[in-house]
Write a protein that holds these residues in place. Structure first.
Motif, PDB file in Angstrom:
ATOM      1  N   PHE A 245       0.891  -0.954  -0.264  1.00 35.76           N
ATOM      2  CA  PHE A 245      -0.439   0.137   0.176  1.00 35.76           C
ATOM      3  C   PHE A 245       0.668   1.153   0.080  1.00 35.76           C
ATOM      4  CE2 PHE A 245      -2.010   3.411   2.025  1.00 35.76           C
ATOM      5  CZ  PHE A 245      -3.492   3.202   1.560  1.00 35.76           C
ATOM      6  N   THR A 246       2.105   1.270   0.593  1.00 40.04           N
ATOM      7  CA  THR A 246       2.662   1.869   1.057  1.00 40.04           C
ATOM      8  C   THR A 246       3.752   2.498  -0.982  1.00 40.04           C
ATOM      9  OG1 THR A 246       2.851   2.369   3.117  1.00 40.04           O
ATOM     10  CG2 THR A 246       4.463   3.772   2.121  1.00 40.04           C
ATOM     11  N   ALA A 247       4.177   1.481  -1.046  1.00 37.89           N
ATOM     12  CA  ALA A 247       4.811   1.854  -2.551  1.00 37.89           C
ATOM     13  C   ALA A 247       3.062   2.466  -3.079  1.00 37.89           C
ATOM     14  CB  ALA A 247       5.144   0.521  -2.953  1.00 37.89           C
ATOM     15  N   GLY A 248       2.853   1.984  -3.538  1.00 38.21           N
ATOM     16  CA  GLY A 248       1.698   1.958  -4.695  1.00 38.21           C
ATOM     17  C   GLY A 248       1.690   3.935  -3.703  1.00 38.21           C
ATOM     18  N   PHE A 249       1.164   4.187  -2.940  1.00 36.47           N
ATOM     19  CA  PHE A 249       0.991   5.414  -2.975  1.00 36.47           C
ATOM     20  C   PHE A 249       2.329   5.938  -2.934  1.00 36.47           C
ATOM     21  CE2 PHE A 249       0.984   9.239   0.552  1.00 36.47           C
ATOM     22  CZ  PHE A 249      -0.838   9.756   0.120  1.00 36.47           C
ATOM     23  N   THR A 250       3.920   5.987  -2.600  1.00 38.04           N
ATOM     24  CA  THR A 250       4.086   6.855  -3.332  1.00 38.04           C
ATOM     25  C   THR A 250       4.345   7.054  -4.367  1.00 38.04           C
ATOM     26  OG1 THR A 250       5.594   5.720  -0.671  1.00 38.04           O
ATOM     27  CG2 THR A 250       6.921   7.419  -2.892  1.00 38.04           C
ATOM     28  N   LEU A 251       4.165   6.264  -5.400  1.00 40.28           N
ATOM     29  CA  LEU A 251       4.630   6.136  -6.481  1.00 40.28           C
ATOM     30  C   LEU A 251       3.565   6.823  -7.611  1.00 40.28           C
ATOM     31  CD1 LEU A 251       5.589   5.185  -9.107  1.00 40.28           C
ATOM     32  CD2 LEU A 251       3.572   3.023  -9.571  1.00 40.28           C
ATOM     33  N   MET A 252       2.006   6.888  -6.571  1.00 40.86           N
ATOM     34  CA  MET A 252       1.147   7.433  -7.032  1.00 40.86           C
ATOM     35  C   MET A 252       1.189   9.047  -7.579  1.00 40.86           C
ATOM     36  SD  MET A 252      -1.758   7.844  -9.429  1.00 40.86           S
ATOM     37  CE  MET A 252      -1.910   9.560 -10.026  1.00 40.86           C
ATOM     38  N   MET A 253       1.767   9.438  -5.468  1.00 40.17           N
ATOM     39  CA  MET A 253       2.274  10.354  -4.876  1.00 40.17           C
ATOM     40  C   MET A 253       3.781  11.623  -6.332  1.00 40.17           C
ATOM     41  SD  MET A 253       3.095  12.020  -1.267  1.00 40.17           S
ATOM     42  CE  MET A 253       4.599  11.048  -0.921  1.00 40.17           C
ATOM     43  N   VAL A 254       3.910   9.969  -5.831  1.00 39.81           N
ATOM     44  CA  VAL A 254       5.521  11.220  -6.863  1.00 39.81           C
ATOM     45  C   VAL A 254       5.196  11.240  -8.763  1.00 39.81           C
ATOM     46  CG1 VAL A 254       7.571   9.911  -8.022  1.00 39.81           C
ATOM     47  CG2 VAL A 254       6.869   9.644  -5.746  1.00 39.81           C
ATOM     48  N   LEU A 255       4.439  10.714  -8.643  1.00 42.86           N
ATOM     49  CA  LEU A 255       3.496  10.580 -10.347  1.00 42.86           C
ATOM     50  C   LEU A 255       3.171  11.851 -10.754  1.00 42.86           C
ATOM     51  CD1 LEU A 255       2.940   6.854 -11.559  1.00 42.86           C
ATOM     52  CD2 LEU A 255       4.593   8.735 -13.286  1.00 42.86           C
ATOM     53  N   ASP A 256       2.579  12.617  -9.625  1.00 42.77           N
ATOM     54  CA  ASP A 256       1.031  13.338 -10.157  1.00 42.77           C
ATOM     55  C   ASP A 256       2.075  14.430  -9.475  1.00 42.77           C
ATOM     56  OD1 ASP A 256      -0.967  15.974  -8.742  1.00 42.77           O
ATOM     57  OD2 ASP A 256      -2.133  13.511  -9.455  1.00 42.77           O
ATOM     58  N   VAL A 257       2.854  15.182  -8.263  1.00 40.39           N
ATOM     59  CA  VAL A 257       3.313  16.021  -7.866  1.00 40.39           C
ATOM     60  C   VAL A 257       4.665  16.137  -8.771  1.00 40.39           C
ATOM     61  CG1 VAL A 257       4.736  17.205  -6.271  1.00 40.39           C
ATOM     62  CG2 VAL A 257       2.843  15.727  -5.226  1.00 40.39           C
ATOM     63  N   ALA A 258       5.334  15.180  -9.574  1.00 42.78           N
ATOM     64  CA  ALA A 258       6.434  15.335 -10.137  1.00 42.78           C
ATOM     65  C   ALA A 258       6.128  15.537 -12.084  1.00 42.78           C
ATOM     66  CB  ALA A 258       7.561  14.354 -10.484  1.00 42.78           C
ATOM     67  N   LEU A 259       4.996  14.858 -12.376  1.00 40.91           N
ATOM     68  CA  LEU A 259       4.884  14.822 -12.988  1.00 40.91           C
ATOM     69  C   LEU A 259       3.175  16.065 -14.097  1.00 40.91           C
ATOM     70  CD1 LEU A 259       5.561  11.467 -14.633  1.00 40.91           C
ATOM     71  CD2 LEU A 259       6.637  13.363 -14.771  1.00 40.91           C
ATOM     72  N   GLY A 260       2.702  15.604 -12.778  1.00 39.26           N
ATOM     73  CA  GLY A 260       0.993  16.462 -13.096  1.00 39.26           C
ATOM     74  C   GLY A 260       0.998  17.891 -13.206  1.00 39.26           C
TER      75      GLY A 260
END
Length: 260
Positions: A245-260
């Motif tokens: 769960f933590t890995a999935g949360f972190t991945l999506m957070m990074v994608l959204d902040v870095a690329l969104g």
């Protein structure tokens, strides 16, 4: 329709389809620990997407309301929760690792009820992609194409294990490899349909975009709390689900902040 929008609409479905096609190559059921890991990862992605891709943008869209900018997000969130609750009560379905069907009584087969359970799960994901894409199409400066694309990619990533989790057990229970894959693929077709319907509705209701963003977030969180978290927390060794769960949360957070 805009090619970029079509890309956002169909990428999540591609993730589900690729995952479902794993049944063509794997005939033995996934062990419980692997299911917990995959489910936990999907839950983490969905929670992060609900926050960064939906709730925060919802409040930003309503910033003219000042300290009350949280109201559209809150109202939409609760409507999304209640909408999924209503579907959960009405639609006949059966969750994995359960022998007790939910929803209205029906003569549907166990396989059909399992597929319907995953279909219910996928509805809010399609709506989430649709409402963000609609926000971009409307020319809203607070929502970019990159934000819509990142959300679509994030959901596609978590759809891959979901497609596998529905199709591989079907094959292990005796369903043919092609039929099991098709069932898994069909469970995800509601996502592009939900996205397209949401885009159409959002175009007509641009002023309520903050509410729609909150609505999609509420629907996704309902699925996470009602279905995914219980499955990822099953004993023994539920800590693997938590780490995933933590890995999935972190991945999506990074994608959204870095690329969104």
């Amino acid at each position: 329709m805009n090619l970029n929008v079509q890309l956002c609409v169909w990428i999540p479905f591609l993730g589900t389809s690729l995952g479902a096609m794993m049944a063509l190559f794997i005939k033995n059921e996934l062990n419980k620990n692997m299911e917990r890991i995959l489910t936990g990862f999907a839950a983490g992605v969905m929670v992060a997407a609900s926050i960064w891709s939906l709730l925060i943008p919802s409040m930003e869209q309503a910033k003219d309301m000042g300290k009350w900018s949280v109201l559209p997000a809150t109202a939409g969130f609760w409507i999304g929760i209640l909408f999924l609750l209503a579907l959960d009560i009405v639609v006949p379905h059966l969750h994995r690792n359960s022998e007790e069907p939910e929803g209205l009584k029906s003569s549907f087969s166990k396989t059909t009820k399992l597929v319907l359970a995953v279909t219910l799960h996928n509805i809010p994901e399609g709506m989430a992609v649709g409402v963000v894409a609609a926000g971009w199409l409307s020319g809203n400066k607070g929502i970019t194409f990159s934000a819509a694309l990142v959300l679509a990619i994030g959901i596609a990533i978590q759809n891959f294990p979901e497609g596998a989790i529905i199709s591989i057990p079907l094959r292990a229970s005796g369903t043919g490899r092609i039929k099991a894959s098709v069932y898994g693929i069909l469970s995800g077709i509601v996502e592009p349909i939900g996205a397209l319907v949401t885009i159409a509705l959002a175009k007509m209701m641009t002023p309520v975009l903050p509410y729609l963003l909150g609505f999609a977030a509420g629907a996704m969180i309902y699925v996470v709390v009602e279905e995914l978290i219980p499955e990822m927390s099953e004993e023994p060794h539920s800590n693997t689900g938590t780490i995933a769960f933590t890995a999935g949360f972190t991945l999506m957070m990074v994608l959204d902040v870095a690329l969104g």
